[in-house]
Scaffold this active site. Structure first.
Site, PDB file in Angstrom:
ATOM      1  CB  CYS A  44      -0.915  -0.025   1.232  1.00 54.26           C
ATOM      2  SG  CYS A  44      -1.811   1.509   1.502  1.00 54.26           S
ATOM      3  CE1 TYR A 175      -5.352   2.589  -5.211  1.00 50.05           C
ATOM      4  CE2 TYR A 175      -3.713   4.343  -5.206  1.00 50.05           C
ATOM      5  CZ  TYR A 175      -4.109   3.074  -4.842  1.00 50.05           C
ATOM      6  OH  TYR A 175      -3.254   2.278  -4.119  1.00 50.05           O
TER       7      TYR A 175
END
Length: 330
Positions: A44, A175
């Protein structure tokens, strides 16, 4: 964590638990060595910020680390890298257990990084935007000798301005492109992403770091996206105008940071690739993890030292990572 809005646009969820661990304990969580556990996934980018900051500041002995499996399931991030699939300090199998210890009826997203209070097993915060800033400022009494100032007071306005644009268009921008459900939504995110990358590249052509002549929080936040760019964002998220390796300035800048103690020694490309390609089944339904790209270039000379700059300011590099936290070499 995030959702796709009615307009088919990716919206990152706000952190639900925003208590802070501070020197004065004003939120009920005072800084204390050994009291808290930092839970991360090396996959992440938001969690990777805290990994880098913790290393640079020398907080390994004060703030213990739990690393989750890069592939989570519907029950949340899993501690399957540990014996008996259980975190040895918190005694839990899933990070969601710490969330529910804090708020029994909580049914929202389970995200990393997360700071957990070890004595109670309760989540303290999952505020990824604030955690690293507090590590740099509120935890200063526990910093190693020679720790850099990652958020110098005199430069905070400029750092904040840089980080705002980088967050909106780059960190979150990949994203927004990758999870877009409509062509026009993707096109807009793609345009913003590469416009900002071009701007940052031009800025970094004449100076080694984003703000001032030392590493700051702004560099950490840009690095965690750049280091994932060719491995996942270029193909998986369709951010494919060009690769990082095709931007002379950004590629040298990213290599410079990667080769700086505290940055590359926190990066696990295997975790990164397995997470993105196996978890995002709506984007990659076959769950096949690609073999490439060739990672050996990350160790190539970057020559950024010719621009001057002092990576750690008046401080020193961190020592090697603890044996239990060493990542596989490239």
């Amino acid at each position: 964590m995030g959702t796709v809005s009615n307009s088919a646009e990716w919206v990152r969820s706000a952190s639900h638990f925003t208590d802070r661990v501070t020197a004065d304990g004003r939120d009920g969580w005072p800084v204390e060595p050994g009291r808290y556990r930092l839970v991360v996934s090396r996959a992440c980018p938001w969690a990777s910020r805290s990994l880098v900051a913790r290393r640079l500041l020398g907080l390994e002995g004060a703030l213990s680390l739990a690393v989750t499996d890069p592939v989570q399931d519907e029950r949340s991030w899993r501690f399957t890298l540990d014996p008996d699939d259980r975190d040895p300090v918190l005694g839990i199998r899933f990070l969601g257990e710490a969330y529910r210890a804090r708020e029994p009826e909580y049914d929202g997203g389970i995200s990393v990084p997360a700071i957990v209070d070890v004595p109670s097993g309760r989540l303290v915060t999952n505020d990824y935007q604030r955690i690293t800033l507090d590590l740099a400022t509120e935890w200063s009494a526990l910093h190693r000798p020679g720790a850099p100032d990652l958020y110098p007071e005199a430069l905070r306005d400029e750092i904040d301005e840089r980080m705002d644009g980088i967050y909106r268009d780059i960190n979150n921008g990949v994203y927004a492109a990758g999870f877009a459900k409509r062509q026009e939504t993707y096109d807009a995110a793609y345009a913003r992403l590469f416009a900002r990358l071009d701007q940052v590249s031009e800025h970094l052509a004449g100076q080694r770091y984003l703000v001032g002549d030392t590493i700051t929080e702004a560099d950490i936040r840009l690095f965690t996206t750049l280091v994932r760019f060719d491995a996942v964002y270029h193909g998986h998220f369709k951010c494919n105008r060009n690769k990082l390796t095709e931007d002379r300035v950004l590629w040298a800048y990213a290599r410079d940071l990667f080769q700086t103690p505290g940055f590359g020694d926190t990066v696990d490309f295997d975790h990164i690739k397995r997470h993105y390609y196996r978890v995002h089944e709506d984007i990659n339904p076959t769950r096949i993890v690609p073999r490439g790209p060739d990672l050996r270039g990350w160790r190539a000379p970057h020559h950024r030292e010719e621009l001057g700059g002092r990576p750690f300011g008046d401080g020193t590099p961190p020592g090697p990572p603890p044996a239990a936290e060493v990542v596989p070499p490239l």
